[in-house]
Design a protein around this motif. Structure first.
Motif, mmCIF file in Angstrom:
data_model
loop_
_atom_site.group_PDB
_atom_site.id
_atom_site.type_symbol
_atom_site.label_atom_id
_atom_site.label_comp_id
_atom_site.label_asym_id
_atom_site.label_seq_id
_atom_site.Cartn_x
_atom_site.Cartn_y
_atom_site.Cartn_z
ATOM 1 N N ASN A 103 -18.093 3.931 0.735
ATOM 2 C CA ASN A 103 -17.400 3.650 1.981
ATOM 3 C C ASN A 103 -15.901 3.786 1.738
ATOM 4 N N ALA A 104 -15.216 4.556 2.566
ATOM 5 C CA ALA A 104 -13.785 4.808 2.388
ATOM 6 C C ALA A 104 -12.944 3.539 2.471
ATOM 7 N N GLU A 105 -13.449 2.528 3.173
ATOM 8 C CA GLU A 105 -12.708 1.276 3.312
ATOM 9 C C GLU A 105 -12.852 0.372 2.084
ATOM 10 N N GLN A 106 -13.842 0.652 1.233
ATOM 11 C CA GLN A 106 -14.090 -0.158 0.029
ATOM 12 C C GLN A 106 -14.520 0.761 -1.102
ATOM 13 N N LEU A 107 -13.585 1.489 -1.660
ATOM 14 C CA LEU A 107 -13.904 2.443 -2.719
ATOM 15 C C LEU A 107 -14.307 1.716 -3.998
ATOM 16 N N LEU A 130 -5.529 3.069 8.734
ATOM 17 C CA LEU A 130 -4.562 2.416 7.843
ATOM 18 C C LEU A 130 -5.262 1.669 6.707
ATOM 19 N N ALA A 131 -6.400 1.080 6.985
ATOM 20 C CA ALA A 131 -7.154 0.412 5.927
ATOM 21 C C ALA A 131 -7.647 1.418 4.888
ATOM 22 N N VAL A 132 -8.083 2.581 5.366
ATOM 23 C CA VAL A 132 -8.536 3.621 4.445
ATOM 24 C C VAL A 132 -7.376 4.123 3.594
ATOM 25 N N LEU A 133 -6.242 4.375 4.228
ATOM 26 C CA LEU A 133 -5.068 4.835 3.471
ATOM 27 C C LEU A 133 -4.649 3.796 2.446
ATOM 28 N N SER A 134 -4.684 2.547 2.816
ATOM 29 C CA SER A 134 -4.337 1.482 1.885
ATOM 30 C C SER A 134 -5.308 1.450 0.698
ATOM 31 N N GLU A 135 -6.572 1.630 0.979
ATOM 32 C CA GLU A 135 -7.585 1.644 -0.087
ATOM 33 C C GLU A 135 -7.397 2.856 -0.992
#
Length: 136
Positions: A103-107, A130-135
């Motif tokens: 999952n891109a939000e929790q690599l 933004l959550a994905v970019l932050s991750e």
């Protein structure tokens, strides 16, 4: 036919056809001279590890790897049905690559694992870019 639905509401097979995952024609989206220029401008020519988030069947990351000959590519995507094709495409090109569901939000990687982290056409498909970019 797989009845599992993609985030788009389509089955993975329907989404694959819609997005051009069939065959290699999608590789033509990125010309070699453009990719060479981007590798130079991004200053990533010496990269040894690349993460392609939302890799699909691997087109973008695999094209980029032509210009990163010392790198290993790791591709992740939430769609399990695309992993076999990504692996097969990489093997045909003799790339050093691995693919897994994530999952891109929790690599599933610790910080600073990769020299380069990239995505292509992923952010428009996630609820919180933004959550994905932050991750990433």
């Amino acid at each position: 036919m797989n009845d599992q639905k993609h985030r788009s509401g389509l089955t993975p097979e329907e989404y694959r056809k819609l997005t051009g995952f069939e065959g290699d024609w999608r590789d033509s989206w990125w010309a070699d001279d453009f990719l060479a220029l981007m590798v130079e401008r991004w200053r990533i020519a010496g990269a040894t590890s690349v993460l392609d988030v939302g890799c699909g069947v691997g087109h973008w990351g695999q094209r980029l790897m032509r210009f990163l000959p010392d790198a290993h590519l790791t591709g992740v995507d939430a769609e399990v049905s695309w992993m076999p094709e990504a692996r097969d495409r990489a093997a045909r090109q003799e790339l050093r690559a691995t693919y897994q569901v994530a999952n891109a939000e929790q690599l599933p990687f610790t910080d600073n694992t990769f020299d380069v982290v990239t995505c292509q056409t992923l952010l428009m498909h996630v609820p919180d870019p933004l959550a994905v970019l932050s991750e990433m």
